[in-house]
Design a protein around this motif. Structure first.
Motif, PDB file in Angstrom:
ATOM      1  N   MET A  60       0.845  -1.196   0.000  1.00 51.13           N
ATOM      2  CA  MET A  60       0.000   0.000   0.000  1.00 51.13           C
ATOM      3  C   MET A  60       0.882   1.249   0.000  1.00 51.13           C
ATOM      4  SD  MET A  60      -2.909   1.062   2.775  1.00 51.13           S
ATOM      5  CE  MET A  60      -3.828   2.587   2.633  1.00 51.13           C
ATOM      6  N   THR A  61       0.533   2.223  -0.815  1.00 51.59           N
ATOM      7  CA  THR A  61       1.319   3.445  -0.899  1.00 51.59           C
ATOM      8  C   THR A  61       0.534   4.635  -0.356  1.00 51.59           C
ATOM      9  OG1 THR A  61       0.533   3.801  -3.154  1.00 51.59           O
ATOM     10  CG2 THR A  61       2.615   2.611  -2.886  1.00 51.59           C
ATOM     11  N   LEU A  62       1.219   5.755  -0.230  1.00 51.29           N
ATOM     12  CA  LEU A  62       0.604   6.954   0.330  1.00 51.29           C
ATOM     13  C   LEU A  62      -0.517   7.475  -0.571  1.00 51.29           C
ATOM     14  CD1 LEU A  62       3.802   8.900   1.459  1.00 51.29           C
ATOM     15  CD2 LEU A  62       2.083   7.901   2.976  1.00 51.29           C
ATOM     16  N   SER A  63      -1.645   7.840   0.047  1.00 53.48           N
ATOM     17  CA  SER A  63      -2.709   8.519  -0.680  1.00 53.48           C
ATOM     18  C   SER A  63      -2.382  10.010  -0.740  1.00 53.48           C
ATOM     19  CB  SER A  63      -4.046   8.308   0.030  1.00 53.48           C
ATOM     20  OG  SER A  63      -4.032   8.956   1.299  1.00 53.48           O
ATOM     21  N   TRP A  64      -3.144  10.745  -1.548  1.00 50.51           N
ATOM     22  CA  TRP A  64      -2.910  12.188  -1.617  1.00 50.51           C
ATOM     23  C   TRP A  64      -3.177  12.852  -0.276  1.00 50.51           C
ATOM     24  CZ3 TRP A  64       0.072  13.768  -5.157  1.00 50.51           C
ATOM     25  CH2 TRP A  64       0.040  13.249  -6.442  1.00 50.51           C
TER      26      TRP A  64
END
Length: 430
Positions: free
Chosen positions: A1-5
């Motif tokens: 999972m990566t960073l959301s805005w």
């Protein structure tokens, strides 16, 4: 999972806190020492250079965040040290008025703490951004977070300038206390839970720091970019410690007015960054190479205009300072975008180490540039009127910006494996 805005914006709030604290040290406290206490400009120059010199440890912080994990701990702990150091630095300025030696000793301790705090927290934050942000978002994330930092600088300078007039020691401590405590609380709220929700990349194999940094330095792309960062940032930071004293000594600005000047300058930086971001991402206008060169040359031209205002009249002084900030922002956002995009290239899971290396180059250049500007002003003032002494120093800075533009055209153009990108806002190789 990566960073959301949303998470990227939350990390940008931490960058905003950095800017809010550091602007008080580099502008307000610097001006009080030079103008109100009549100390030579080289003194705050040495203190700021010391805080930057401490940040040569940034590669170590980045390497530790790559290999040890738990970057949140370093971010919050570093911010706490930074806040405490800034408060002590303000207290030290007040001590200098009555106990010069004790105040100087406390200042050295305080600025050392500031350097440690910025190095530990800032490097770990950028490493988290580089490793937990999707590749296509890395450079854009850097632009967003840096704009938020500039906003923090501009807003704090303007607000602090308002509350500092009429100046009293009590007002100074109240303003600094409110900014530092508020920044620490906001950092804790903004960073809470983010790292636990994202996968920040695989953990590299354990190895000694010396071996890890040697592997990064062996990468030609990383090495060339490090040299470019040092040269360009030396020019970028030369006016940092002398612009407000220039306003006070040549144009008679009060402490509050000169602090507001810093806010106006950084407002220009914000606009320059925002314009490049909009043009390059929304309209695909310009390239990294173009924006860096244009920003450097525009900064040189604005400095020439600032010199002229000191020799004639000050009607255009503030607009030219805003223009200088605008072109500074144009140059900076291109360099930062490239930095974030290149952090993930080369050997895997070394984003923190690369960001630390480039952060150290920037910190050393900032200290060297700021100190050089202060020393040149002090030497020139021995033989020349204030306006001419500052003008000579600004002229030297303008020449460095021109040289940096020439170097950028060569260094950025020859980066291997790179296709043209809009202001660095597209990751090379994507």
């Amino acid at each position: 999972m990566t960073l959301s805005w949303v998470q990227i914006i939350r990390l940008g709030l931490v960058q905003m806190c950095f800017g809010a604290i550091v602007v008080l040290m580099t502008s307000t406290l610097n001006r009080l020492m030079v103008v109100e206490l009549a100390l030579p400009a080289v003194l705050p120059g040495l203190l700021v250079a010391f805080h930057y010199g401490i940040q040569i440890t940034r590669p170590n912080w980045g390497f530790r965040s790559d290999t040890k994990g738990n970057r949140t701990r370093f971010i919050i702990g570093g911010m706490a040290v930074l806040a405490a150091g800034a408060f002590l630095a303000a207290l030290a300025v007040l001590w200098m008025a009555h106990a010069r030696t004790a105040g100087l000793i406390l200042s050295v301790l305080a600025y050392g703490m500031i350097g440690v705090g910025v190095g530990a927290s800032g490097t770990s934050l950028l490493a988290l951004l580089a490793t937990a942000t999707a590749p296509r978002r890395r450079a854009a994330a850097a632009t967003i977070t840096w704009l938020m930092m500039i906003f923090g600088i501009a807003a704090t300078a303007a607000t602090a300038g308002h509350f500092l007039d009429p100046y009293t020691p009590l007002r100074l401590m109240q303003v600094v206390g409110a900014v530092t405590i508020g920044a620490l609380i906001l950092t804790m709220l903004a960073i809470a839970g983010i790292e636990a929700r994202v996968i920040a990349g695989r953990e590299p194999e354990p190895m000694p720091f010396r071996q890890g940094i040697a592997e990064i330095w062996a990468e030609r792309r990383a090495r060339n970019f490090t040299l470019f960062v040092f040269l360009s940032m030396t020019a970028y930071f030369m006016q940092e410690l002398i612009l407000e004293p220039y306003a006070g000594l040549v144009f008679g600005f009060t402490p509050g007015e000169s602090t507001k000047l810093s806010g106006a300058q950084n407002g220009g930086v914000f606009l320059g960054m925002a314009l490049v971001g909009v043009l390059s991402t929304g309209f695909r206008i310009g390239s990294l190479r173009l924006w860096v060169a244009t920003g450097c040359m525009g900064s040189a031209a604005a400095l020439a205009a600032i010199i002229a205002t000191g020799q004639t009249n000050g009607a255009l002084f503030v607009p030219m300072v805003v223009a200088m900030g605008f072109f500074n922002g144009m140059f900076a956002v291109a360099a930062i975008g490239s930095m974030m995009a290149l952090a993930g290239q080369g050997r895997d899971a070394r984003e923190g180490t690369r960001m630390g290396l480039w952060g150290a180059a920037q910190a050393v250049a900032a200290g060297f540039g700021g100190l050089t500007g202060a020393v040149l002003v002090d030497l020139a003032r021995q033989a020349l009127p204030d306006a001419q002494a500052f003008g000579l120093t600004f002229g030297f800075e303008a020449a460095l910006f021109v040289i940096s533009a020439i170097i950028a055209l060569k260094v950025i153009e020859t980066m291997p494996g790179r296709r043209p990108v809009a202001s660095g806002l597209a990751v090379p190789g994507e």
